[in-house]
Scaffold this active site. Structure first.
Site, short mmCIF file in Angstrom:
data_model
loop_
_atom_site.label_atom_id
_atom_site.label_comp_id
_atom_site.label_asym_id
_atom_site.label_seq_id
_atom_site.Cartn_x
_atom_site.Cartn_y
_atom_site.Cartn_z
N HIS A 178 -2.98 7.48 1.91
CA HIS A 178 -3.34 6.11 2.28
C HIS A 178 -4.69 6.05 2.99
O HIS A 178 -5.45 5.09 2.83
CB HIS A 178 -2.24 5.52 3.18
N ARG A 182 0.60 9.19 4.60
CA ARG A 182 -0.49 8.70 5.45
C ARG A 182 -1.84 9.27 5.02
O ARG A 182 -2.86 8.58 5.05
CB ARG A 182 -0.21 9.09 6.90
N SER A 186 0.83 -1.21 0.00
CA SER A 186 0.00 0.00 0.00
C SER A 186 0.86 1.26 0.00
O SER A 186 0.67 2.17 -0.82
CB SER A 186 -0.92 0.01 1.22
#
Length: 210
Positions: A43, A40, A17
């Site tokens: 994601h 982050r 990922s």
């Protein structure tokens, strides 16, 4: 891919990922200290283009890191933001505080003719040097700005990423144009939410052990 072929190993899912984000996003256009935050953030929502709406002040990430290392409290507008912050990664057992469900909040909201989310901000007693994380309510972000202007204390960092159609974009614009010298991180427009807001703090914690 057949149903039986999906990846089952959590470590491999995590690895692939973040590798995908780093491969597809133009992270090199960001300052080094903001890259873990952007990674982050992307994601958390699955949208590479969210980076195009990302805005941050010059010392946002470094101020956030220093505040965490000093043991600052973290205020969130809703419990979902609080739950999304990975507590075990906080460097100084930083307090995570959400006052939305306080017993005095409904009455205070009614008296002030404002939302419960905004009223809950009035019970944040240690704003000076804190980290503020707004992922749901534009009114809470507006109220933070009002309290700072009124001298309630200046947070070390304001993460303002409320989601919605009414007031969200406007509150983020007000944050980015604040005249109080606040360090901030925001995502302009209607996009936002608890996962995105909490991911920013999780991105900053990446650097607290270095």
């Amino acid at each position: 891919m057949s149903v039986a072929d999906y990846i089952k190993d959590p470590a491999e899912i995590y690895k692939q990922s973040f590798a995908t984000v780093e491969r597809e996003a133009e992270l090199d256009k960001l300052p080094v200290e903001m890259r873990p935050v952007a990674t982050r953030l992307i994601h958390s929502c699955g949208m590479i283009d969210v980076i195009d709406d990302l805005e941050f002040s010059r010392h946002a990430a470094s101020n956030g890191k220093a505040a965490l290392l000093s043991g600052c409290p973290i205020y969130t507008d809703v419990e979902m933001v609080k739950a999304g912050i990975i507590e075990k990664f906080l460097p100084k057992n930083n307090k995570l505080l959400c006052t939305l469900n306080g017993s005095q909040v409904p009455k205070h909201a009614k008296e002030g003719c404002n939302t419960r989310s905004a009223a809950a901000v009035d019970f944040w007693d240690e704003l000076e040097g804190s980290i503020v994380v707004i992922g749901n309510a534009p009114t809470a972000l507006f109220r933070v700005l009002e309290r700072v202007e009124d001298g309630a204390g200046k947070p070390a960092l304001v993460v303002g990423i409320p989601v919605g159609f009414i007031g969200a974009a406007e509150s983020k614009q007000a944050l980015s144009q604040n005249t109080s010298g606040l360090e901030f991180i925001t995502v302009h427009g209607r996009r936002g939410g608890s996962a995105m807001a909490s991911s920013v703090v999780n991105g900053i914690t990446v650097g607290t052990n270095t």
